[in-house]
Scaffold this active site. Sequence first.
Site, mmCIF file in Angstrom:
data_model
loop_
_atom_site.group_PDB
_atom_site.id
_atom_site.type_symbol
_atom_site.label_atom_id
_atom_site.label_comp_id
_atom_site.label_asym_id
_atom_site.label_seq_id
_atom_site.Cartn_x
_atom_site.Cartn_y
_atom_site.Cartn_z
ATOM 1 N N ASP A 94 0.808 -1.223 0.000
ATOM 2 C CA ASP A 94 0.000 0.000 0.000
ATOM 3 C C ASP A 94 0.843 1.276 0.000
ATOM 4 O O ASP A 94 1.858 1.386 0.677
ATOM 5 C CB ASP A 94 -0.960 0.048 1.182
ATOM 6 C CG ASP A 94 -1.827 1.286 1.092
ATOM 7 O OD1 ASP A 94 -2.574 1.388 0.121
ATOM 8 O OD2 ASP A 94 -1.707 2.163 1.952
ATOM 9 N N ASN A 133 -4.734 9.701 -1.520
ATOM 10 C CA ASN A 133 -4.527 8.768 -2.609
ATOM 11 C C ASN A 133 -5.226 7.440 -2.296
ATOM 12 O O ASN A 133 -4.857 6.814 -1.304
ATOM 13 C CB ASN A 133 -3.024 8.539 -2.791
ATOM 14 C CG ASN A 133 -2.719 7.872 -4.103
ATOM 15 O OD1 ASN A 133 -3.568 7.804 -4.978
ATOM 16 N ND2 ASN A 133 -1.510 7.367 -4.218
ATOM 17 N N ASP A 138 -7.749 3.898 6.317
ATOM 18 C CA ASP A 138 -6.560 4.469 5.659
ATOM 19 C C ASP A 138 -6.022 5.652 6.470
ATOM 20 O O ASP A 138 -5.575 6.655 5.911
ATOM 21 C CB ASP A 138 -6.836 4.880 4.212
ATOM 22 C CG ASP A 138 -5.545 5.054 3.400
ATOM 23 O OD1 ASP A 138 -4.442 4.802 3.942
ATOM 24 O OD2 ASP A 138 -5.643 5.445 2.217
#
Length: 432
Positions: free
Chosen positions: A153, A279, A306
């Site tokens: 990631d 992002n 995230d």
Amino acid sequence: MRADTAAAYVIRGARLAGGEVTDLLLRDGIVAERGTGLSGGEVVDAAGLLALPGLVDLHTHLRQPGREDAETVESGSRAAALGGYTAVCAMANTDPVADTAGVVEQVYRLGREAGLVDVQPIGAVTVGLAGERLAELGAMADSAARVRIFSDDGHCVSDPALMRRALEYVKAFDGVVAQHAEEPRLTAGAQMNEGEVSARLGLAGWPAAAEEAVIARDALLAGHVGSRLHVCHVSTAGSVEILRWAKGKGIRVTAEVTPHHLLLTDELASSYDPVFKVNPPLRTAEDVQALREGLADGTIDCVATDHAPHTAEDKECEWAYARPGMLGLETALGVVAKAMVETGLLDWAGVVDRMSTAPARIAGLDGHGGDLRVGAPANLVLVDPRSPWTVEPHGLASLSVNTPYTGLELPARVVATFLRGTPTVLEGKAQW
Ligand code: DOR
Ligand code: ZN
């Protein structure tokens, strides 16, 4: 390490997600009794509160080792506990990268020492996240951290042959590859979503197709080799359609959406405030609606934060130079309540599934995400669904302040979090 000789607690009159009102006796780390008029512990008045299994985050950036100025395992664990989480999966893009048994064991140990949530390390797919050769997946799986999720990631595993090999490799121990779906050749220099707003602002665009093409490719690969694929932070309407198709074909694919992609749109980039740079980027209102519907109908399995802390140096600068990412742990439940519960798309049982049960199942985390039945580990959160609060960055426990929700009122609040019967948060206050 926190003492684990916990006192006993009686949670008095809480409502379970299914609607039943009950007392819960927490003792010896488990739900020891359920019923009415229970005694035998310190009483926590939970009238009007929901008692839900502790939340589980599949996608947390804890920044340790390497960027302890932005977050540490301990500070991130605090943010998680305050957000109602009892387990978080720590992303591998640290410095050094979590691509060996040594680094994942270090993160795992730091999590145990902090003792506020279960910290489950994610291992990198490729050495140094460079996308060139596979990391020591087997050694990380066999390590004390027992890694089952692998992800580069921050970067996409863009080489299809390498992605295929990773998928094949993790099958041996029922692991899963969590893909950051971004075809890098289509996003070089990108600053925000490609669309009307980027055209107006003159910022280089990140097209939806850069995400959708990788999801489609990986779904086909996962189907071909019979492995498990997980798609990180799905952000476009087209991605939801592709996932729906792949699931319809019986492909073993799961997906997550972030709270910010459920609430915010690319219009916010017109402020040029880098707190909105992330992002994948914030998308359009149509994408937001499709993501909400995809989460409601189960095409998207779960919510993952995230949580991406960044220092002022990395964030309070010109848009083009700012790092992508936003805080998420302490606001996730409130944002999901606003985007999904207030809109009638999910009830609280649905929130439990998408924020606890489904992520625990995907990560293979025993002891999390189950019903609060007698004998189950006492990992739970008490939520006041009708207690609005206003987000204030300096009021958060994270070492960083890059929340996109400053000044926003959120409808639901975490009142208490228990990890194996020990409160990490009580009456809205940290217990450390
Ligand atoms: O916005 C993001 N920030 N997206 C990612 O994929 C990585 C993350 C980070 O590590 O800051
Ligand atoms: Zn990512």
